[in-house]
Design a protein around this motif. Sequence first.
Motif, PDB file in Angstrom:
ATOM      1  N   ALA A  59      54.608 -41.639 -66.175  1.00  0.00           N
ATOM      2  CA  ALA A  59      55.957 -41.927 -65.692  1.00  0.00           C
ATOM      3  C   ALA A  59      56.448 -43.334 -66.053  1.00  0.00           C
ATOM      4  CB  ALA A  59      56.025 -41.714 -64.187  1.00  0.00           C
ATOM      5  N   GLU A  60      56.216 -43.732 -67.306  1.00  0.00           N
ATOM      6  CA  GLU A  60      56.705 -45.021 -67.803  1.00  0.00           C
ATOM      7  C   GLU A  60      57.418 -44.824 -69.133  1.00  0.00           C
ATOM      8  OE1 GLU A  60      53.571 -47.876 -68.012  1.00  0.00           O
ATOM      9  OE2 GLU A  60      53.355 -48.020 -65.841  1.00  0.00           O
ATOM     10  N   PHE A  61      58.072 -43.685 -69.261  1.00  0.00           N
ATOM     11  CA  PHE A  61      58.653 -43.323 -70.557  1.00  0.00           C
ATOM     12  C   PHE A  61      60.061 -42.776 -70.346  1.00  0.00           C
ATOM     13  CE2 PHE A  61      58.277 -40.853 -74.689  1.00  0.00           C
ATOM     14  CZ  PHE A  61      58.191 -41.982 -75.481  1.00  0.00           C
ATOM     15  N   GLU A  65      60.360 -39.410 -68.249  1.00  0.00           N
ATOM     16  CA  GLU A  65      59.947 -39.461 -66.842  1.00  0.00           C
ATOM     17  C   GLU A  65      59.773 -40.917 -66.440  1.00  0.00           C
ATOM     18  OE1 GLU A  65      57.775 -37.155 -68.701  1.00  0.00           O
ATOM     19  OE2 GLU A  65      56.815 -38.881 -69.622  1.00  0.00           O
ATOM     20  N   PHE A  66      60.230 -41.227 -65.211  1.00  0.00           N
ATOM     21  CA  PHE A  66      60.180 -42.621 -64.753  1.00  0.00           C
ATOM     22  C   PHE A  66      60.373 -42.647 -63.238  1.00  0.00           C
ATOM     23  CE2 PHE A  66      64.420 -41.381 -65.971  1.00  0.00           C
ATOM     24  CZ  PHE A  66      65.291 -41.936 -65.041  1.00  0.00           C
ATOM     25  N   ALA A 101      47.471 -42.490 -67.189  1.00  0.00           N
ATOM     26  CA  ALA A 101      47.715 -43.335 -68.363  1.00  0.00           C
ATOM     27  C   ALA A 101      47.985 -42.418 -69.548  1.00  0.00           C
ATOM     28  CB  ALA A 101      46.503 -44.215 -68.640  1.00  0.00           C
ATOM     29  N   PHE A 102      48.868 -42.834 -70.445  1.00  0.00           N
ATOM     30  CA  PHE A 102      49.262 -41.958 -71.544  1.00  0.00           C
ATOM     31  C   PHE A 102      48.062 -41.528 -72.383  1.00  0.00           C
ATOM     32  CE2 PHE A 102      50.934 -40.812 -75.689  1.00  0.00           C
ATOM     33  CZ  PHE A 102      52.004 -40.000 -75.342  1.00  0.00           C
ATOM     34  N   LYS A 188      49.111 -53.152 -79.197  1.00  0.00           N
ATOM     35  CA  LYS A 188      49.088 -51.817 -78.598  1.00  0.00           C
ATOM     36  C   LYS A 188      48.841 -51.929 -77.095  1.00  0.00           C
ATOM     37  CE  LYS A 188      47.415 -49.726 -82.890  1.00  0.00           C
ATOM     38  NZ  LYS A 188      46.462 -48.778 -83.516  1.00  0.00           N
ATOM     39  N   ILE A 189      49.776 -51.408 -76.328  1.00  0.00           N
ATOM     40  CA  ILE A 189      49.733 -51.518 -74.867  1.00  0.00           C
ATOM     41  C   ILE A 189      50.027 -50.148 -74.264  1.00  0.00           C
ATOM     42  CG2 ILE A 189      50.770 -52.642 -72.839  1.00  0.00           C
ATOM     43  CD1 ILE A 189      51.541 -54.981 -74.673  1.00  0.00           C
ATOM     44  N   GLU A 190      49.338 -49.791 -73.176  1.00  0.00           N
ATOM     45  CA  GLU A 190      49.553 -48.492 -72.527  1.00  0.00           C
ATOM     46  C   GLU A 190      50.961 -48.346 -71.972  1.00  0.00           C
ATOM     47  OE1 GLU A 190      45.108 -47.243 -70.885  1.00  0.00           O
ATOM     48  OE2 GLU A 190      46.720 -47.737 -69.499  1.00  0.00           O
ATOM     49  N   SER A 191      51.466 -49.390 -71.362  1.00  0.00           N
ATOM     50  CA  SER A 191      52.717 -49.324 -70.605  1.00  0.00           C
ATOM     51  C   SER A 191      53.936 -49.686 -71.443  1.00  0.00           C
ATOM     52  CB  SER A 191      52.631 -50.263 -69.397  1.00  0.00           C
ATOM     53  OG  SER A 191      53.889 -50.448 -68.799  1.00  0.00           O
TER      54      SER A 191
END
Length: 290
Positions: A59-61, A65-66, A101-102, A188-191
Amino acid sequence: MKTNKKYWRTLIALSLVILMAIAVVGCGSTADKKPAAAPADDSLAKIKAKGRLVVGINAEFAPFEFHTMINGKDTIVGFDIDLAKDIAKDMGVELELKELAFDALLTTLQTGQVDVIISGLSATEERRKTVDFSEPYYRGGQVLLTTNQNVGKFNSFADLKDRKIGLQLSSLQDKLMTSLLPDGKYTKIESMNTLFLSLKSNQIEGIVTATIVAEKAVAANPEFVIATKVAIDDSSLKSPGVAVALRKNSPTLKNQIDSTVKRVVESGQMKKYVDDATKLAGAMEASKNK
């Protein structure tokens, strides 16, 4: 003595007949043996039996979804969530969202911790080797999101090579850019939220992301802009678009999900979900920046 010889000849002949009969029966049983039937597909039946559809999301996209506040309550929204609600409703079960996490989404699906993934996941050729996908419900391209300060640095795709570019870890864009520019200077970061903050603070000079995500970010952040001179070719991914991911060999579940996807796409409802989620995400970000 003659009697003994006759006895032994008879015994030997009888033994040969028996051995030949056994051989014929054995060969016949091997030839007639049928392969074991494939196990029945109970993927949909299991979901209906437990009464809920467990959907993996990141839910960070936004606007896929957020998080946002609705009536004072932290709520996950977005057009992926709208689609998930329709799918669960058509199945006659409750919807359960599992936030992850993605880069953990596909593993969690394969180990059975979630039933499906609905999280802006593009049905790339590489992913289709390990999971199945529904029919696509959204199609979009890839762009470079940057700032007004840095946009002059990007006049072609080649200009990305020596710049600090941000990518969401394990995302489609991560796979694509690593393939197109193996020697790129990537962070490169997850969030995605952390990537946006890194761009604002000039720790990175651009982010390669989905067009709709970049458009939302531009609407909410006056310092952001899309580098229109940079064309990013994602045809090597061989993806028909964004789709619902499910475990391999789940035809009954896929057919059920495809029926919902087809209905909401052909009716125009999916476009409305996308438009509404994009507006909501933009308004939410704009309010934060006041």
